[in-house]
Write an enzyme that holds these catalytic residues in place. Sequence first.
Site, mmCIF file in Angstrom:
data_model
loop_
_atom_site.group_PDB
_atom_site.id
_atom_site.type_symbol
_atom_site.label_atom_id
_atom_site.label_comp_id
_atom_site.label_asym_id
_atom_site.label_seq_id
_atom_site.Cartn_x
_atom_site.Cartn_y
_atom_site.Cartn_z
ATOM 1 N N ASN A 1 -76.708 -17.583 1.696
ATOM 2 C CA ASN A 1 -75.514 -17.574 2.544
ATOM 3 C C ASN A 1 -74.343 -16.990 1.760
ATOM 4 O O ASN A 1 -74.129 -17.325 0.596
ATOM 5 C CB ASN A 1 -75.184 -18.999 2.999
ATOM 6 C CG ASN A 1 -74.170 -19.035 4.120
ATOM 7 O OD1 ASN A 1 -73.047 -18.575 3.970
ATOM 8 N ND2 ASN A 1 -74.567 -19.588 5.245
ATOM 9 N N HIS B 1 -76.598 -13.041 15.974
ATOM 10 C CA HIS B 1 -77.965 -12.646 15.641
ATOM 11 C C HIS B 1 -78.837 -13.884 15.405
ATOM 12 O O HIS B 1 -78.438 -14.818 14.722
ATOM 13 C CB HIS B 1 -77.927 -11.782 14.377
ATOM 14 C CG HIS B 1 -79.166 -11.001 14.131
ATOM 15 N ND1 HIS B 1 -79.181 -9.623 14.071
ATOM 16 C CD2 HIS B 1 -80.437 -11.382 13.902
ATOM 17 C CE1 HIS B 1 -80.400 -9.206 13.817
ATOM 18 N NE2 HIS B 1 -81.186 -10.271 13.706
ATOM 19 N N HIS C 1 -80.855 -16.559 13.978
ATOM 20 C CA HIS C 1 -81.084 -16.953 12.590
ATOM 21 C C HIS C 1 -81.130 -18.470 12.503
ATOM 22 O O HIS C 1 -80.646 -19.180 13.379
ATOM 23 C CB HIS C 1 -79.966 -16.428 11.676
ATOM 24 C CG HIS C 1 -78.637 -17.062 11.897
ATOM 25 N ND1 HIS C 1 -77.831 -16.767 12.983
ATOM 26 C CD2 HIS C 1 -77.961 -18.012 11.188
ATOM 27 C CE1 HIS C 1 -76.720 -17.477 12.927
ATOM 28 N NE2 HIS C 1 -76.773 -18.257 11.850
ATOM 29 N N HIS D 1 -101.005 -37.102 11.558
ATOM 30 C CA HIS D 1 -100.002 -37.758 10.725
ATOM 31 C C HIS D 1 -99.776 -36.914 9.476
ATOM 32 O O HIS D 1 -100.670 -36.721 8.664
ATOM 33 C CB HIS D 1 -100.448 -39.168 10.327
ATOM 34 C CG HIS D 1 -99.421 -39.868 9.491
ATOM 35 N ND1 HIS D 1 -98.266 -40.406 10.033
ATOM 36 C CD2 HIS D 1 -99.335 -40.080 8.160
ATOM 37 C CE1 HIS D 1 -97.540 -40.940 9.069
ATOM 38 N NE2 HIS D 1 -98.164 -40.751 7.916
ATOM 39 N N GLN E 1 -81.014 -21.707 9.243
ATOM 40 C CA GLN E 1 -80.467 -21.917 7.901
ATOM 41 C C GLN E 1 -81.254 -22.981 7.149
ATOM 42 O O GLN E 1 -81.958 -23.802 7.747
ATOM 43 C CB GLN E 1 -78.996 -22.332 7.977
ATOM 44 C CG GLN E 1 -78.092 -21.285 8.602
ATOM 45 C CD GLN E 1 -76.634 -21.708 8.585
ATOM 46 O OE1 GLN E 1 -76.020 -21.868 7.528
ATOM 47 N NE2 GLN E 1 -76.066 -21.906 9.769
ATOM 48 N N GLU F 1 -69.000 -42.250 20.591
ATOM 49 C CA GLU F 1 -70.092 -41.839 19.712
ATOM 50 C C GLU F 1 -69.660 -41.851 18.247
ATOM 51 O O GLU F 1 -70.383 -42.333 17.370
ATOM 52 C CB GLU F 1 -70.574 -40.435 20.100
ATOM 53 C CG GLU F 1 -71.293 -40.362 21.439
ATOM 54 C CD GLU F 1 -70.369 -40.285 22.636
ATOM 55 O OE1 GLU F 1 -70.868 -40.227 23.767
ATOM 56 O OE2 GLU F 1 -69.128 -40.271 22.446
ATOM 57 N N HIS G 1 -80.552 -7.136 17.151
ATOM 58 C CA HIS G 1 -79.369 -7.959 17.385
ATOM 59 C C HIS G 1 -79.618 -8.761 18.648
ATOM 60 O O HIS G 1 -79.256 -8.371 19.765
ATOM 61 C CB HIS G 1 -78.114 -7.112 17.530
ATOM 62 C CG HIS G 1 -76.869 -7.957 17.596
ATOM 63 N ND1 HIS G 1 -76.376 -8.622 16.506
ATOM 64 C CD2 HIS G 1 -76.059 -8.269 18.629
ATOM 65 C CE1 HIS G 1 -75.295 -9.298 16.853
ATOM 66 N NE2 HIS G 1 -75.082 -9.102 18.142
ATOM 67 N N GLY H 1 -72.014 -24.391 16.615
ATOM 68 C CA GLY H 1 -71.645 -24.113 15.230
ATOM 69 C C GLY H 1 -72.079 -22.775 14.689
ATOM 70 O O GLY H 1 -71.864 -22.495 13.506
#
Length: 348
Positions: free
Chosen positions: A75, A163, A165, A239, A167, A308, A112, A158
């Site tokens: 990044n 494009h 992607h 599992h 993280q 919340e 894109h 966020g």
Amino acid sequence: MPEWRKDPVVDRWVAVSTERAKRPTDYRPPLEQKKQERCPLCEGHEGDTPPEVLAFRKPGSEPNRPGWWVRVVPNKFPACRVEEDNKMTRKDIYYTWCGVGAHEVIVETTDHEPNLINQTEWQVAEVIWAWRARSLDLRRDTRLKYISIFKNKGSVAGASLEHAHSQLIAIPMVPAEIKEELAGVRAYREERGRCVYCDVWQHEAATGERVVVEASHFISFVPYAARFPFEMWILPKKHQRDFADIDEAGVRDLAYVLRESLRRLAWTVYDPPYNLVLHTCPVNDVAEEDYHWHIEILPRLTIIAGFELGTGYYINPTPPEMAAAALREAGKWCPEVISAVQEVRAGV
């Protein structure tokens, strides 16, 4: 009547508001505004990113040049760095830990294209392989204790780049939410002698009431105590504590279930913004055999507000059973519907 539902793993309650239930047509996610004239993640713009740490590319193509189909780069504005020292200091009552870790971007396609659902199952499988490869590589740094893999789709969720992607952030501590899940699976094992996640998916498969997509090795369903409208979990039927233990058959199956779940979400509620998070066991620590890795898909159709934030509990205006029925029904629609939805969302 409204009812409180408890998550089967952690001590979290959700208020399901059946009296003011919202159906799929009641949601209108905000239109995404195109922001970038030049995208640093598109093929041909490799010089706009830091040098790649992994790329699946055509034989003979050069690193940091065109010819790839999945590419992983650090990044440009990382939350943490591998080269930092792993030192913690204390001043009075406050602790500070140097920003050791890793922050990477997995570019999921050369085009894109903001949506993973428009890729082939093979391409989605390649993205999953990239997640696995980076998880295995980064855990060689024994300072790191948890590897978080996630995807933010849409600016509301966020995402700062259109494009497609995902993280990865590797950190030197185990997140509080994972600790809560670990405590929950241990307590359930002590009480019943079984894995809570195995019992959950088997119950959902047997009743079918909240199932969205089921395949040989994976199942997706709307959880009983869903926090968000149209939230889905994807669990391996075997599992398996560590996502990196997935094999070739599992990757193929997960690619199908993940893509199909996201497609049905897009068809049902107008291609909404969402967060996708992979929950897996900690690394470089005592093996947590009771844990069961899984993926959570969290649509951003409601606003997280004071209740919340103040309690850690949630209000869900769409009953999970209603959401699951709508998502299953979406599988019967003509696939071309998604193109029309995306054109409307893009303002075409």
